[in-house]
Motif scaffolding. Structure first.
Motif, PDB file in Angstrom:
ATOM      1  N   VAL A 208       0.832  -1.206   0.000  1.00 47.08           N
ATOM      2  CA  VAL A 208       0.000   0.000   0.000  1.00 47.08           C
ATOM      3  C   VAL A 208       0.866   1.255   0.000  1.00 47.08           C
ATOM      4  O   VAL A 208       1.860   1.334   0.724  1.00 47.08           O
ATOM      5  N   MET A 209       0.483   2.229  -0.827  1.00 47.51           N
ATOM      6  CA  MET A 209       1.015   3.583  -0.772  1.00 47.51           C
ATOM      7  C   MET A 209      -0.110   4.511  -0.321  1.00 47.51           C
ATOM      8  O   MET A 209      -1.226   4.417  -0.830  1.00 47.51           O
ATOM      9  N   VAL A 210       0.183   5.400   0.624  1.00 46.97           N
ATOM     10  CA  VAL A 210      -0.789   6.401   1.063  1.00 46.97           C
ATOM     11  C   VAL A 210      -0.247   7.764   0.646  1.00 46.97           C
ATOM     12  O   VAL A 210       0.820   8.177   1.099  1.00 46.97           O
ATOM     13  N   ILE A 211      -0.982   8.450  -0.220  1.00 47.37           N
ATOM     14  CA  ILE A 211      -0.501   9.691  -0.822  1.00 47.37           C
ATOM     15  C   ILE A 211      -1.445  10.824  -0.466  1.00 47.37           C
ATOM     16  O   ILE A 211      -2.655  10.738  -0.678  1.00 47.37           O
ATOM     17  N   GLY A 212      -0.888  11.901   0.091  1.00 44.79           N
ATOM     18  CA  GLY A 212      -1.720  13.045   0.451  1.00 44.79           C
ATOM     19  C   GLY A 212      -0.878  14.133   1.068  1.00 44.79           C
ATOM     20  O   GLY A 212       0.210  13.874   1.603  1.00 44.79           O
ATOM     21  N   GLU A 213      -1.384  15.362   1.013  1.00 44.83           N
ATOM     22  CA  GLU A 213      -0.654  16.477   1.598  1.00 44.83           C
ATOM     23  C   GLU A 213      -0.702  16.403   3.125  1.00 44.83           C
ATOM     24  O   GLU A 213      -1.417  15.581   3.691  1.00 44.83           O
ATOM     25  N   MET A 214       0.050  17.278   3.777  1.00 46.58           N
ATOM     26  CA  MET A 214       0.096  17.283   5.237  1.00 46.58           C
ATOM     27  C   MET A 214      -1.284  17.544   5.816  1.00 46.58           C
ATOM     28  O   MET A 214      -2.050  18.347   5.286  1.00 46.58           O
ATOM     29  N   GLY A 215      -1.608  16.836   6.901  1.00 42.70           N
ATOM     30  CA  GLY A 215      -2.879  17.050   7.574  1.00 42.70           C
ATOM     31  C   GLY A 215      -4.032  16.230   7.047  1.00 42.70           C
ATOM     32  O   GLY A 215      -5.161  16.401   7.508  1.00 42.70           O
ATOM     33  N   THR A 216      -3.771  15.334   6.109  1.00 38.16           N
ATOM     34  CA  THR A 216      -4.857  14.521   5.552  1.00 38.16           C
ATOM     35  C   THR A 216      -5.032  13.198   6.286  1.00 38.16           C
ATOM     36  O   THR A 216      -5.931  12.429   5.945  1.00 38.16           O
ATOM     37  N   GLY A 217      -4.184  12.905   7.275  1.00 40.77           N
ATOM     38  CA  GLY A 217      -4.363  11.697   8.085  1.00 40.77           C
ATOM     39  C   GLY A 217      -3.618  10.482   7.577  1.00 40.77           C
ATOM     40  O   GLY A 217      -4.025   9.343   7.838  1.00 40.77           O
ATOM     41  N   LYS A 218      -2.503  10.683   6.876  1.00 36.19           N
ATOM     42  CA  LYS A 218      -1.746   9.534   6.348  1.00 36.19           C
ATOM     43  C   LYS A 218      -1.269   8.619   7.470  1.00 36.19           C
ATOM     44  O   LYS A 218      -1.381   7.396   7.373  1.00 36.19           O
ATOM     45  N   SER A 219      -0.716   9.212   8.524  1.00 39.86           N
ATOM     46  CA  SER A 219      -0.177   8.399   9.622  1.00 39.86           C
ATOM     47  C   SER A 219      -1.269   7.621  10.340  1.00 39.86           C
ATOM     48  O   SER A 219      -1.077   6.458  10.718  1.00 39.86           O
ATOM     49  N   THR A 220      -2.445   8.254  10.528  1.00 39.35           N
ATOM     50  CA  THR A 220      -3.552   7.564  11.188  1.00 39.35           C
ATOM     51  C   THR A 220      -4.005   6.363  10.377  1.00 39.35           C
ATOM     52  O   THR A 220      -4.250   5.278  10.913  1.00 39.35           O
ATOM     53  N   ILE A 221      -4.103   6.531   9.053  1.00 42.40           N
ATOM     54  CA  ILE A 221      -4.497   5.418   8.185  1.00 42.40           C
ATOM     55  C   ILE A 221      -3.445   4.318   8.231  1.00 42.40           C
ATOM     56  O   ILE A 221      -3.778   3.124   8.284  1.00 42.40           O
ATOM     57  N   ALA A 222      -2.161   4.707   8.226  1.00 39.32           N
ATOM     58  CA  ALA A 222      -1.087   3.711   8.270  1.00 39.32           C
ATOM     59  C   ALA A 222      -1.160   2.886   9.547  1.00 39.32           C
ATOM     60  O   ALA A 222      -1.024   1.654   9.519  1.00 39.32           O
ATOM     61  N   GLN A 223      -1.388   3.546  10.675  1.00 39.34           N
ATOM     62  CA  GLN A 223      -1.495   2.812  11.941  1.00 39.34           C
ATOM     63  C   GLN A 223      -2.721   1.898  11.938  1.00 39.34           C
ATOM     64  O   GLN A 223      -2.660   0.762  12.416  1.00 39.34           O
ATOM     65  N   TYR A 224      -3.827   2.392  11.404  1.00 42.29           N
ATOM     66  CA  TYR A 224      -5.041   1.578  11.345  1.00 42.29           C
ATOM     67  C   TYR A 224      -4.807   0.316  10.517  1.00 42.29           C
ATOM     68  O   TYR A 224      -5.179  -0.788  10.934  1.00 42.29           O
ATOM     69  N   LEU A 225      -4.159   0.460   9.357  1.00 47.60           N
ATOM     70  CA  LEU A 225      -3.853  -0.700   8.528  1.00 47.60           C
ATOM     71  C   LEU A 225      -2.914  -1.654   9.253  1.00 47.60           C
ATOM     72  O   LEU A 225      -3.094  -2.873   9.244  1.00 47.60           O
ATOM     73  N   ALA A 226      -1.887  -1.080   9.900  1.00 47.52           N
ATOM     74  CA  ALA A 226      -0.895  -1.915  10.578  1.00 47.52           C
ATOM     75  C   ALA A 226      -1.512  -2.695  11.729  1.00 47.52           C
ATOM     76  O   ALA A 226      -1.297  -3.905  11.867  1.00 47.52           O
ATOM     77  N   TYR A 227      -2.281  -2.016  12.570  1.00 47.11           N
ATOM     78  CA  TYR A 227      -2.864  -2.683  13.728  1.00 47.11           C
ATOM     79  C   TYR A 227      -3.890  -3.737  13.321  1.00 47.11           C
ATOM     80  O   TYR A 227      -4.078  -4.739  14.004  1.00 47.11           O
ATOM     81  N   THR A 228      -4.565  -3.500  12.195  1.00 49.04           N
ATOM     82  CA  THR A 228      -5.565  -4.458  11.741  1.00 49.04           C
ATOM     83  C   THR A 228      -4.913  -5.705  11.176  1.00 49.04           C
ATOM     84  O   THR A 228      -5.390  -6.827  11.397  1.00 49.04           O
ATOM     85  N   VAL A 229      -3.812  -5.542  10.453  1.00 50.21           N
ATOM     86  CA  VAL A 229      -3.077  -6.704   9.923  1.00 50.21           C
ATOM     87  C   VAL A 229      -2.481  -7.504  11.071  1.00 50.21           C
ATOM     88  O   VAL A 229      -2.529  -8.728  11.099  1.00 50.21           O
ATOM     89  N   GLY A 230      -1.925  -6.797  12.074  1.00 48.14           N
ATOM     90  CA  GLY A 230      -1.364  -7.469  13.243  1.00 48.14           C
ATOM     91  C   GLY A 230       0.103  -7.793  13.089  1.00 48.14           C
ATOM     92  O   GLY A 230       0.702  -7.633  12.025  1.00 48.14           O
ATOM     93  N   GLY A 231       0.700  -8.296  14.178  1.00 48.47           N
ATOM     94  CA  GLY A 231       2.111  -8.645  14.160  1.00 48.47           C
ATOM     95  C   GLY A 231       2.989  -7.501  14.631  1.00 48.47           C
ATOM     96  O   GLY A 231       2.532  -6.493  15.151  1.00 48.47           O
ATOM     97  N   ARG A 232       4.277  -7.645  14.408  1.00 41.50           N
ATOM     98  CA  ARG A 232       5.247  -6.631  14.815  1.00 41.50           C
ATOM     99  C   ARG A 232       5.226  -5.473  13.817  1.00 41.50           C
ATOM    100  O   ARG A 232       5.111  -5.671  12.621  1.00 41.50           O
TER     101      ARG A 232
END
Length: 378
Positions: free
Chosen positions: A97-121
């Motif tokens: 996955v690539m998450v593309i967007g300007e600052m303030g669009t929530g890229k980091s929040t989406i990345a964490q959501y994807l990561a925590y949902t997949v699971g693991g380290r």
């Protein structure tokens, strides 16, 4: 030549008079018809205008209270695009996955959501992060430590080789429980500053999913050249692109899809997954997911690729003082560990909303779950 008699002239005069009267009557009926048609049209226009005014009136405060904001009475019909993606996790299965967007669009929040949902380290490459960013996760490269990122990516490549070797020798089942998610902030910056970044990207694009190594790359840039993928269309196809904000709108315009452009403007949760409309979970839902699952991540020092079963058992090992008079699931144990770790000084309502992630109409469900956990574990 004989002239008409007075009697004949009287007959013609009588006929002419009748003809004029009938024509006048017919003209009058035509005029009435036109007036009626115009009246009907005016009445219909008035009806439509009244309906529009009623819509506006329904939005005003009751009892005629004053409002500070002026309502813009412009009726704009926005068509909904077909086949809107609502499950981003299921939609991105099978690719990186690539998450593309300007600052303030929530890229980091989406990345964490994807990561925590997949699971693991979870590992994060972040050269500009602050101490409060990515709490609880392994962060590599703070303070523009490019050398640390280079070492980390070389270790990732070795880990990827080991995973593929295990898979080839023992099959996919041997990799269960060894998942890892690697988040890279502003990956295009690494292209020119980290020598191994090109090989890292190529090998994870080709082998990552099979090796249970999932990458989430973040950037403000949408150009292929910035990612180092120019002339490598096969590698670009290995990634789903989640476009946010202005980047999504610009891509929709390039597709010449005005319906999609207008749909993107309706809500900040609207984005594009490649060329398709996608509705993300709300910000509250994504943050609740990170709070709910964050403490269940394996710690950065654990080597779950080598000892998956041992580490999984350690992660699920309950507190010694827990009461097990009733049967409880692994999920219950994990939730109780979260409550013990983060809820010591919180009220019950804060535990339900902030840790368990139950808000709004689901609050009572979360309250019931909290009482159940306390009965199980004391």
């Amino acid at each position: 030549m004989r002239l008409p008699s007075p009697k004949e002239i009287a007959k013609y005069a009588l006929w002419g008079t009748g003809r004029v009267m009938l024509s006048g009557w017919l003209f009058g009926l035509y005029g009435v018809t036109v007036v009626c048609k115009v009246t009907i049209q005016i009445a219909e226009m008035t009806r439509q205008t009244t309906l529009q005014l009623l819509k506006v009136y329904d939005q005003l405060p009751y009892m005629g209270a004053a409002v500070q904001n002026i309502i813009d009475v412009s009726a704009t019909t926005v068509e909904e695009p077909l086949d809107i993606i609502t499950d981003i996790i299921a939609a991105t299965e099978g690719k990186q996955v690539m998450v593309i967007g300007e600052m303030g669009t929530g890229k980091s929040t989406i990345a964490q959501y994807l990561a925590y949902t997949v699971g693991g380290r979870v590992k994060v490459y972040e050269c500009e992060g602050t101490p409060t960013d990515w709490l609880g996760l392994e962060v590599v490269g703070k303070g523009e430590d490019w050398t640390a990122i280079e070492r980390g990516m070389m270790a990732d490549l070795e880990d990827l080789s080991n995973q593929m070797k295990t898979r080839n020798e023992r099959g996919d089942s041997a990799l269960e429980g060894t998942e890892r998610v690697i988040i890279v902030e502003e990956y295009p910056e690494l292209v020119t500053k980290v020598p191994s970044s090109g090989e890292w990207l190529e090998r994870h694009a080709r082998r990552g999913r099979k090796a249970r190594r999932f990458t989430v790359l973040l950037s403000q840039y949408d150009r292929v050249a910035a990612w180092g993928l120019e002339g490598k269309s096969d590698l670009a196809d290995a990634f789903y692109r989640i476009r946010l904000g202005k980047k999504a709108a610009a891509h929709a315009k390039s597709l010449k899809n005005n319906v999609l452009v207008e749909w993107l403007k309706l809500d900040r949760s609207h984005c594009l997954l490649d060329d398709s409309p996608c509705k993300l979970p709300s910000y509250r839902e994504m943050k609740a997911a990170t709070s709910r699952h964050g403490s269940t991540m394996l710690p950065p020092g654990s080597d779950n690729a080598i000892h998956p079963q041992i580490e999984a058992e350690k992660a699920l090992k309950p507190a010694p003082e827990a009461d097990y008079e009733e049967n409880c699931s692994d999920a219950d144990r994990l939730l109780m560990r979260m409550i013990q770790r983060f809820g010591a000084e919180k009220s019950d309502s804060d535990i339900v909303t902030e840790i368990l992630g139950f808000t709004g109409k689901r609050y009572s469900e979360g309250k019931t779950l909290l009482e159940k956990l306390r009965r199980l574990f004391g």
